[in-house]
Design an enzyme around this catalytic site. Structure first.
Site, mmCIF file in Angstrom:
data_model
loop_
_atom_site.group_PDB
_atom_site.id
_atom_site.type_symbol
_atom_site.label_atom_id
_atom_site.label_comp_id
_atom_site.label_asym_id
_atom_site.label_seq_id
_atom_site.Cartn_x
_atom_site.Cartn_y
_atom_site.Cartn_z
ATOM 1 N N TYR A 125 131.975 10.458 41.447
ATOM 2 C CA TYR A 125 133.021 11.072 42.281
ATOM 3 C C TYR A 125 134.406 10.997 41.661
ATOM 4 O O TYR A 125 135.365 11.461 42.258
ATOM 5 C CB TYR A 125 133.077 10.369 43.640
ATOM 6 C CG TYR A 125 132.093 10.921 44.623
ATOM 7 C CD1 TYR A 125 130.740 10.708 44.457
ATOM 8 C CD2 TYR A 125 132.517 11.656 45.718
ATOM 9 C CE1 TYR A 125 129.827 11.201 45.359
ATOM 10 C CE2 TYR A 125 131.610 12.158 46.634
ATOM 11 C CZ TYR A 125 130.268 11.920 46.448
ATOM 12 O OH TYR A 125 129.371 12.425 47.350
ATOM 13 N N LYS A 192 120.287 1.959 40.447
ATOM 14 C CA LYS A 192 119.215 2.498 39.603
ATOM 15 C C LYS A 192 119.391 1.862 38.215
ATOM 16 O O LYS A 192 119.524 2.547 37.186
ATOM 17 C CB LYS A 192 119.333 4.037 39.554
ATOM 18 C CG LYS A 192 118.187 4.746 38.877
ATOM 19 C CD LYS A 192 116.996 4.970 39.768
ATOM 20 C CE LYS A 192 115.849 5.598 38.990
ATOM 21 N NZ LYS A 192 114.598 5.649 39.750
ATOM 22 N N ASP A 225 115.557 4.776 44.810
ATOM 23 C CA ASP A 225 114.451 5.619 45.298
ATOM 24 C C ASP A 225 113.551 4.824 46.242
ATOM 25 O O ASP A 225 113.177 5.282 47.331
ATOM 26 C CB ASP A 225 113.652 6.249 44.139
ATOM 27 C CG ASP A 225 113.515 5.338 42.943
ATOM 28 O OD1 ASP A 225 114.204 4.305 42.896
ATOM 29 O OD2 ASP A 225 112.719 5.651 42.040
ATOM 30 N N ASP A 249 126.814 7.995 49.533
ATOM 31 C CA ASP A 249 126.979 9.270 50.235
ATOM 32 C C ASP A 249 125.629 9.758 50.764
ATOM 33 O O ASP A 249 125.475 10.106 51.936
ATOM 34 C CB ASP A 249 127.566 10.286 49.245
ATOM 35 C CG ASP A 249 127.888 11.608 49.916
ATOM 36 O OD1 ASP A 249 128.190 11.605 51.119
ATOM 37 O OD2 ASP A 249 127.828 12.644 49.226
#
Ligand code: NAD
Length: 359
Positions: A125, A192, A225, A249
């Protein structure tokens, strides 16, 4: 009695309707606010050449607190997000999004009580992007090839993902401090790091370090995930989640889905000096001016604001009335009825009226 000076950004799309509903219930519950109304967004862009004029920032800097409706961001092209700019300009580094199931909400779960703590200033972002076919993009592609031996296709656009020790430490600390103050049992750091070892890997490493300062609160980490799957299967196992910006988000909307939709998901953007309160949802442009959408997410954001300024009693009173209305299921908008075309659903303004009648 205190009178609060607070900036009000009605926003665009459904923003003006839902912020109007919030200011009405805040007045009705007896909290005196002198609203400094500051327009921002698409209409302002047409009139003033920028969607976020300096006067908006100046007003928040003066008042320290703002209540903000959603603002439309053009997809792909056009001006950059007002929401992201505000968060960066005011260093609102923590996005706090509590998501809990109210009895009677249209959710298949009854026991969700999550708090999403999203880092708000870094990650993908940060707005550092290289456009396809620009000279700088070709230079960057060459640089990467020379330094890493890895080739990026020449017809690529590139977005940069920085994650720092500074940014991670303060957001993880915020999550733990929130957990401590609010008697929460566990913080889960989401990442991740198996794939992005230097950005998400750093986020995880710093999370583990900060966790050592809070032995009274359980700490764990989850790969993003797997986290999504776990949240859908057994959300009750989770408590406070701390995430880098983009995952935060996405997981915020996932969590909103768990509790019955975006109409019930509030939020706050908090920094060390300023705080801006806004719902998780966007400007829902197709419903603009129809007096149709659910104002409760924005109202619950207003309730977070009341707690922030020390008006806890007024906040508790309003939340109780809203949860009673949800439980009864009568005075609610279309999204909270068994089907969206239910003829008994009421409008945005009428939800505010129903709340005010019960105060
Ligand atoms: P959105 O959240 O505006 O709407 C998605 C759908 O969710 C709507 O079509 C509607 O069906 C439902 N919904 C949203 N709010 C609701 C409410 N209060 N009550 C009932 N149903 C509701 O998402 P979008 O369509 O992806 O985005 C629209 C615009 O909003 C985009 O320009 C986007 O950039 C912007 N946006 C702004 C913010 C913000 O201001 N903080 C946040 C997210 C999106």
């Amino acid at each position: 009695m205190a009178i609060y000076n607070i900036t009000l950004i009605p926003g665009d799309g459904v923003g003006p309707e839902i912020t109007d509903a919030v200011t009405k219930i805040i007045q009705a519950v007896g909290v005196d606010v002198n609203w400094d109304i500051q327009d921002a967004g698409t209409d302002v862009y047409e009139k003033e050449g920028t969607p976020l004029p300096q006067r908006v920032i100046d007003s928040i800097k003066k008042n320290k607190i703002a209540l903000k409706g959603p603002v439309t961001t053009p997809v792909g092209t056009g001006f950059r997000s007002v929401n992201v700019a505000l968060r960066q300009e005011l260093d609102l580094y923590a996005c706090l999004r509590p998501c809990k199931t109210y009895k009677g909400s249209r959710s298949i779960y009854s026991d969700v009580d999550l708090v999403i703590v999203r880092e708000n200033t870094e990650d993908l972002y940060c707005g550092i992007e290289f456009k396809k076919d620009d000279a700088e993009t070709f230079e960057l592609i060459d640089f990467i090839a020379k330094k890493t031996g890895k080739s990026i296709r020449s017809d690529s656009g590139i977005s940069i993902k920085p994650i720092s020790i500074f940014g991670t430490e303060r957001i993880v600390r915020f999550a733990f401090e929130y957990a401590r103050k609010n008697n929460r049992r566990k913080v889960t750091s989401v990442h991740k790091a198996n794939i992005m070892k230097f950005s998400d890997g750093l986020f995880l490493e710093v999370s583990r370090e900060v966790a050592k300062d809070y032995p009274d609160i359980e700490f764990e980490d989850k790969i993003i995930d797997n986290m999504c799957m776990q949240l859908v299967q057994k959300p009750a196992l989770y408590d406070v989640l701390v995430l880098p910006n983009l995952y935060g988000d996405i997981v915020s909307d996932l969590a909103a889905g768990l509790i019955g939709g975006l109409g019930l998901a509030p939020g706050a953007n908090i920094g060390s000096v300023y705080a801006v309160f806004e719902a998780t949802h966007g400007s829902a442009p197709k419903y603009k001016g129809l007096n149709k959408v659910n104002p409760m997410a924005m109202m619950l954001s207003g309730i977070l604001m009341l707690r922030h300024i020390g008006e806890g009693c007024a906040a508790d009173h309003l939340e109780k009335v809203i949860s009673d209305i949800i439980a009864e299921g009568k005075d609610v908008t279309y999204d909270m009825k068994p089907t969206p075309d239910d003829p008994t659903s009421i409008g945005t303004a009428e939800v505010a009226d129903a709340i005010i009648r019960r105060l």
